[in-house]
Scaffold this motif. Structure first.
Motif, PDB file in Angstrom:
ATOM      1  N   THR A 153      21.958  -4.384 -12.000  1.00 36.27           N
ATOM      2  CA  THR A 153      20.637  -3.759 -11.991  1.00 36.27           C
ATOM      3  C   THR A 153      19.602  -4.649 -11.312  1.00 36.27           C
ATOM      4  N   LEU A 154      19.804  -5.970 -11.348  1.00 37.43           N
ATOM      5  CA  LEU A 154      18.899  -6.868 -10.637  1.00 37.43           C
ATOM      6  C   LEU A 154      18.939  -6.596  -9.145  1.00 37.43           C
ATOM      7  N   PHE A 155      20.135  -6.426  -8.587  1.00 38.70           N
ATOM      8  CA  PHE A 155      20.233  -6.142  -7.154  1.00 38.70           C
ATOM      9  C   PHE A 155      19.657  -4.764  -6.812  1.00 38.70           C
ATOM     10  N   ALA A 156      19.743  -3.843  -7.763  1.00 36.56           N
ATOM     11  CA  ALA A 156      19.064  -2.564  -7.560  1.00 36.56           C
ATOM     12  C   ALA A 156      17.566  -2.784  -7.418  1.00 36.56           C
ATOM     13  N   MET A 157      17.022  -3.701  -8.233  1.00 33.12           N
ATOM     14  CA  MET A 157      15.592  -3.993  -8.165  1.00 33.12           C
ATOM     15  C   MET A 157      15.209  -4.683  -6.859  1.00 33.12           C
ATOM     16  N   PHE A 158      16.125  -5.465  -6.279  1.00 38.39           N
ATOM     17  CA  PHE A 158      15.855  -6.014  -4.953  1.00 38.39           C
ATOM     18  C   PHE A 158      15.616  -4.862  -3.966  1.00 38.39           C
ATOM     19  N   GLY A 159      16.489  -3.867  -4.037  1.00 33.69           N
ATOM     20  CA  GLY A 159      16.329  -2.713  -3.153  1.00 33.69           C
ATOM     21  C   GLY A 159      15.059  -1.940  -3.428  1.00 33.69           C
ATOM     22  N   VAL A 160      14.766  -1.719  -4.711  1.00 38.25           N
ATOM     23  CA  VAL A 160      13.547  -1.006  -5.096  1.00 38.25           C
ATOM     24  C   VAL A 160      12.311  -1.782  -4.652  1.00 38.25           C
ATOM     25  N   GLY A 161      12.332  -3.095  -4.877  1.00 36.55           N
ATOM     26  CA  GLY A 161      11.185  -3.912  -4.510  1.00 36.55           C
ATOM     27  C   GLY A 161      10.927  -3.914  -3.011  1.00 36.55           C
ATOM     28  N   ILE A 162      11.982  -4.079  -2.234  1.00 34.92           N
ATOM     29  CA  ILE A 162      11.840  -4.055  -0.770  1.00 34.92           C
ATOM     30  C   ILE A 162      11.291  -2.707  -0.311  1.00 34.92           C
ATOM     31  N   ALA A 163      11.819  -1.637  -0.896  1.00 32.72           N
ATOM     32  CA  ALA A 163      11.386  -0.295  -0.499  1.00 32.72           C
ATOM     33  C   ALA A 163       9.917  -0.067  -0.796  1.00 32.72           C
ATOM     34  N   ASN A 164       9.492  -0.394  -2.008  1.00 32.27           N
ATOM     35  CA  ASN A 164       8.111  -0.126  -2.393  1.00 32.27           C
ATOM     36  C   ASN A 164       7.116  -1.022  -1.676  1.00 32.27           C
ATOM     37  N   ALA A 165       7.530  -2.251  -1.359  1.00 34.32           N
ATOM     38  CA  ALA A 165       6.632  -3.166  -0.659  1.00 34.32           C
ATOM     39  C   ALA A 165       6.469  -2.800   0.817  1.00 34.32           C
ATOM     40  N   SER A 166       7.481  -2.168   1.399  1.00 34.20           N
ATOM     41  CA  SER A 166       7.452  -1.904   2.839  1.00 34.20           C
ATOM     42  C   SER A 166       7.179  -0.452   3.201  1.00 34.20           C
ATOM     43  N   ALA A 167       7.297   0.464   2.254  1.00 33.96           N
ATOM     44  CA  ALA A 167       7.243   1.889   2.573  1.00 33.96           C
ATOM     45  C   ALA A 167       5.951   2.301   3.260  1.00 33.96           C
ATOM     46  N   ASN A 168       4.814   1.864   2.720  1.00 30.53           N
ATOM     47  CA  ASN A 168       3.540   2.267   3.312  1.00 30.53           C
ATOM     48  C   ASN A 168       3.333   1.686   4.695  1.00 30.53           C
ATOM     49  N   TYR A 169       3.812   0.452   4.901  1.00 32.15           N
ATOM     50  CA  TYR A 169       3.706  -0.136   6.243  1.00 32.15           C
ATOM     51  C   TYR A 169       4.573   0.628   7.233  1.00 32.15           C
ATOM     52  N   LEU A 170       5.759   1.010   6.832  1.00 36.09           N
ATOM     53  CA  LEU A 170       6.630   1.801   7.690  1.00 36.09           C
ATOM     54  C   LEU A 170       5.987   3.144   8.025  1.00 36.09           C
ATOM     55  N   TYR A 171       5.400   3.761   7.013  1.00 36.62           N
ATOM     56  CA  TYR A 171       4.784   5.081   7.199  1.00 36.62           C
ATOM     57  C   TYR A 171       3.573   5.006   8.124  1.00 36.62           C
ATOM     58  N   GLN A 172       2.748   3.981   7.936  1.00 35.76           N
ATOM     59  CA  GLN A 172       1.563   3.835   8.767  1.00 35.76           C
ATOM     60  C   GLN A 172       1.917   3.452  10.200  1.00 35.76           C
ATOM     61  N   PHE A 173       2.983   2.682  10.355  1.00 37.26           N
ATOM     62  CA  PHE A 173       3.364   2.207  11.690  1.00 37.26           C
ATOM     63  C   PHE A 173       4.117   3.262  12.483  1.00 37.26           C
ATOM     64  N   GLY A 174       5.036   3.976  11.818  1.00 35.82           N
ATOM     65  CA  GLY A 174       5.874   4.904  12.564  1.00 35.82           C
ATOM     66  C   GLY A 174       5.957   6.299  11.990  1.00 35.82           C
ATOM     67  N   SER A 175       5.055   6.652  11.085  1.00 33.27           N
ATOM     68  CA  SER A 175       5.042   7.953  10.415  1.00 33.27           C
ATOM     69  C   SER A 175       6.335   8.151   9.613  1.00 33.27           C
ATOM     70  N   LEU A 176       6.612   9.377   9.210  1.00 34.17           N
ATOM     71  CA  LEU A 176       7.773   9.637   8.369  1.00 34.17           C
ATOM     72  C   LEU A 176       9.086   9.371   9.102  1.00 34.17           C
TER      73      LEU A 176
END
Length: 403
Positions: A153-176
């Motif tokens: 579950t810790l490694f799942a949180m690595f994935g969750v953390g990376i996703a939530n920290a980067s999602a808005n930057y990805l969306y703003q930079f390249g849209s959906l």
């Protein structure tokens, strides 16, 4: 295994224990990391994307929450399928369904198509999660089961953390489109990495017949953790769906600090699950988590600002990071392998039900009374449940343990 599930190591020991890291376990935890990264990279951006398409608050809640509907309908079925057919085929089915759903997001421009895409993504999640979690709980002997589950579950949180920290930057930079590319790639990586023929540990005892679903659900060590996770996921779903819109209503346009605080604390707290549960017991940790969620939702609801945004993100990250594994270990302690898939199928329905209520149900609250009411309602609900948990449900688990 003792009632505190044998969680007798600290985070550092858990992470460097070489006995855990067999080739198949490494494949499983890396696949899990990428899979949950692919799922969570959409959560921060889809409410904004659907809003940009012209959907109102009710419609955003329905579209986002359709994911939970699909998952809920198939959770217990998928768990039972794991007990009957094994985890490998079910894991693969879940990953393939999730990949197809992610591709369909590119063509979902109406409420109906968006809801269908989310629905089938939820179905894929239901197949994957019960099978992968059951595999993680059986991949090592009793000596390392708790550590393996915490590491998984810790490694799942690595994935969750990376996703939530980067999602808005990805969306703003390249849209959906860019978010879709990252999510789809991560899902395919999970398909390549997960162990295709895992060697599962079988206890040297007489075989235990699989119980009917109703009997599994009636076990206090199954339904109490499930109800507790439901309360946690309800807050999580409410916050992830309506936090961006709450802040925008107060003209706070930069919400990345919330996701960064969440990402950091969710990973950090997950690393210490074993030590905390060993020292205080999983039941006490669960109670503290409920109180933390109560305060976090209350503070940001009453005093929305950049500071409380960060504090709420940190509070939810700590609580969410601790909740899933600490509650799950209560289940592993009380169930036999023959019933483990069904038990986790029941348990993980709380993930979808909580997010569904938090997004769909709170969408109606937001539409009628505003975004502040969403956070205050969630805070009151979790507080009332925490009181019920401490006064009633906790005792039921203790009584069942002594029988």
């Amino acid at each position: 295994m003792p009632h505190n599930v044998g969680l007798n190591t600290g985070a550092i020991v858990m992470l460097i224990n070489r006995e855990l890291y067999t080739k198949q376990f490494i494949g499983l935890i890396l696949a899990n990391m990428f899979f949950w990264m692919s799922t969570n990279v959409f959560m921060p951006v889809l409410p904004l994307y659907y809003h940009s398409l012209g959907m109102n608050d009710h419609q955003v809640g329905i579209a986002v929450g359709a994911f939970s509907v699909g998952a809920i309908l198939f959770r217990i079925f998928s768990g039972k399928a794991v007990d009957r057919y094994g985890g490998t085929r079910i894991i693969a089915s879940g990953i393939v369904l999730s990949t197809v759903a992610i591709i369909s997001y590119a063509y979902s421009h109406t409420l109906l198509t968006a809801a269908l895409s989310r629905f089938f993504h939820g179905v894929g999640i239901s197949f994957y999660s019960a099978a992968a979690l059951t595999t993680a709980s059986l991949i090592h002997s009793d000596k390392h089961t708790a550590e393996a589950l915490a590491t998984y579950t810790l490694f799942a949180m690595f994935g969750v953390g990376i996703a939530n920290a980067s999602a808005n930057y990805l969306y703003q930079f390249g849209s959906l489109t860019l978010v879709l590319a990252v999510g789809g790639t991560a899902t395919l990586l999970s398909l390549l990495l997960y162990p295709k023929k895992p060697k599962l540990y079988v206890r040297p005892a007489a075989p235990v017949a699989a119980l009917p679903i109703a009997e599994v659900i009636s076990l206090p060590a199954v339904y109490v953790p499930t109800l507790s996770l439901l309360a946690v996921q309800f807050c999580f779903g409410s916050a992830m769906t309506f936090m961006p819109l709450l802040m925008l209503s107060y003209h706070i346009n930069e919400i990345s600090p919330y996701y960064i605080a969440y990402a950091i604390t969710v990973i950090f707290s997950r690393a210490w699950v074993s030590q905390l549960c060993n020292r205080f017991t999983a039941q006490r940790v669960a109670y503290a988590i409920l109180l933390l969620f109560t305060v976090s939702m209350l503070v940001v609801g009453l005093f929305p600002s950049t500071l409380t945004l960060v504090l709420c993100g940190a509070g939810l990250g700590i609580g969410y990071g601790l909740a899933f594994p600490s509650l799950a270990t209560i289940i592993t302690d009380a169930t036999q392998p023959a019933n483990r898939g069904t038990a986790f199928g029941v348990y993980t329905t709380a993930v979808d039900a909580g997010i569904g209520i938090g997004s769909i149900g709170m969408g109606f609250v937001a539409g009628e009374w505003g975004y502040t009411a969403v956070f205050l309602t969630a805070s009151v609900y979790v507080l009332l449940y925490a009181m019920f948990y401490r006064s009633v449900l906790w005792k039921r688990m203790e009584i069942a343990k002594d029988r």
